[in-house]
Design an enzyme around this catalytic site. Structure first.
Site, PDB file in Angstrom:
ATOM      1  CD1 TRP A 105      61.532  72.975  50.087  1.00 22.83           C
ATOM      2  CD2 TRP A 105      63.595  73.739  48.817  1.00 22.83           C
ATOM      3  NE1 TRP A 105      62.712  73.549  50.956  1.00 22.83           N
ATOM      4  CE2 TRP A 105      63.743  73.918  50.700  1.00 22.83           C
ATOM      5  CE3 TRP A 105      64.218  74.507  48.208  1.00 22.83           C
ATOM      6  CZ2 TRP A 105      64.150  74.670  51.244  1.00 22.83           C
ATOM      7  CZ3 TRP A 105      65.655  74.440  49.173  1.00 22.83           C
ATOM      8  CH2 TRP A 105      65.571  75.165  50.905  1.00 22.83           C
ATOM      9  CG  ASP A 175      64.198  68.769  44.880  1.00 21.29           C
ATOM     10  OD1 ASP A 175      64.541  67.652  45.512  1.00 21.29           O
ATOM     11  OD2 ASP A 175      63.935  70.061  45.283  1.00 21.29           O
ATOM     12  CE  LYS A 199      65.471  69.049  52.560  1.00 14.73           C
ATOM     13  NZ  LYS A 199      66.017  69.851  53.994  1.00 14.73           N
TER      14      LYS A 199
END
Length: 363
Positions: A105, A175, A199
């Protein structure tokens, strides 16, 4: 109806209590005669839902008064562009952004940011196959970076920052898509925190941004109006139609978290759940987790079978026991168990019991 244990990395398991309440309110929210899905985002009913969600999130994370909470769309990947377009205007162009490359990511963030800035990879664990986080004293930060970007929990690679790195006066951008609200954090140490909701917060479609006020108002001219944090903040996330139902579900999750004792209580549960799974993986040579112990994610646990020819049999057996979505990401293979806030300890215990059973049969 049989509820499975869903170990998906996202969209992920939601608290059953939240799902039941949403079902009960589907046709008629609080006597309004309509579903939240049908409400005007500018009507008093939805405004009350939005205000409660924002207030509860601020309480849960102890967000300081000089930070704004924005409810956006576009996901974490969208923010990989939205963040630089909002922060680079503070510096002469072309601006430099420092990145710490810790997995898939952060790699996507670097690739996207290169469209708007000079991306300096200040540290990387790629040579270690992203099995650890580069020690802070090895980072080669720029002298005048617009900001420093980190991914605090790599969903695919299973590494997690166990501390907040000190980067001086440069804004730290994080993030936190896959572990926000799973552990206590000091928001004041960050300039920007962002994350997709799918999530630990709610359904896909909602993106949260927590941004310090002095960092608002510096968007590049190419930034779309709908993603200009100044416009979004001035309009209380209503500049365009927000993802209303996703905000509603997020608000229910925030209420549920408060009932559980808040983030501090949830962190202790997550520590216990992760220990239950990692302790067994470490006790046997039949399975292995390759991440350095001091960097292991509490949320996403990748592991491999010693004999990978058994992978299909393992997944088939897991499915028979209602243990779903355990296949690892295609880029790394193996298995992965995502054990977010809403995964009960009983689900982790059921997985460990199956790991033992499968090992007895095939070990």
């Amino acid at each position: 109806m049989t509820r499975v244990y869903n170990f998906s990395a996202g969209p992920a398991v939601l608290p059953q209590e939240v799902l039941q309440l949403a079902a009960d309110e589907m046709l008629d929210w609080h006597g309004s005669g309509m579903s939240v899905m049908e409400m005007s985002h500018r009507g008093k009913e939805f405004i009350s839902i939005y205000e409660a969600a924002e207030r509860d999130l601020r309480d849960l994370l102890a967000v300081p008064a000089n930070y704004r909470i924005l409810f956006l769309q576009g996901g974490g990947i969208g923010e990989n562009a939205i963040v630089p377009m909002n922060l680079l205007g503070r510096k002469p162009q072309p601006a430099v952004v420092d990145f710490v490359h810790t997995g898939s990511w952060s790699g996507k963030s670097i690739k996207e940011a290169k469209k708007y800035c000079t991306a300096n990879v200040a540290a990387s664990s790629e040579s270690q196959k992203f099995a650890a986080i580069p020690p802070r004293d090895t980072w080669k930060l720029s002298k005048d970076a617009a900001y420093v970007h980190i991914c605090t929990n790599e969903t695919i690679d299973g590494v997690e920052f166990q501390y907040t790195p000190d980067v001086g006066e440069v804004p730290l951008v994080a993030d936190m898509s896959s572990h926000i609200l799973s552990r206590a954090i000091d928001v004041s140490k960050y300039g920007v925190i962002f994350g997709g909701a799918q999530k630990n917060i709610g359904p896909a479609g909602l993106t949260l941004v927590i941004v310090r006020e002095d960092l608002i108002g510096h968007a590049l001219t190419i930034c779309p109006s709908a993603f200009d944090w100044k416009l979004v903040a001035e309009n209380h996330s209503m500049y365009n139609t927000p993802p209303t139902y996703a905000i509603y579900i997020a608000g229910l999750v925030f209420q549920w978290l408060k009932k559980q004792g808040g983030v501090a209580a949830m962190e202790q549960r997550n520590i216990a759940k992760a220990a239950l799974l990692y302790d067994y993986l470490d006790s046997t040579g039949f399975y292995t987790n390759k991440v350095a112990k001091d960097c292991r994610s509490r949320m996403n646990v990748p592991f491999f079978l010693k004999d990978e020819s058994l992978n299909d049999a393992f997944l088939a057996g897991a499915k028979e026991r209602n243990l779903l979505q355990l296949k690892g990401h295609k880029s790394v293979g193996g298995m992965r168990a995502s054990i977010y806030n809403a995964m009960p300890v009983e689900g982790v215990q059921a997985l460990v019991d199956y790991l033992k059973e499968f090992e007895r049969k095939h070990g």
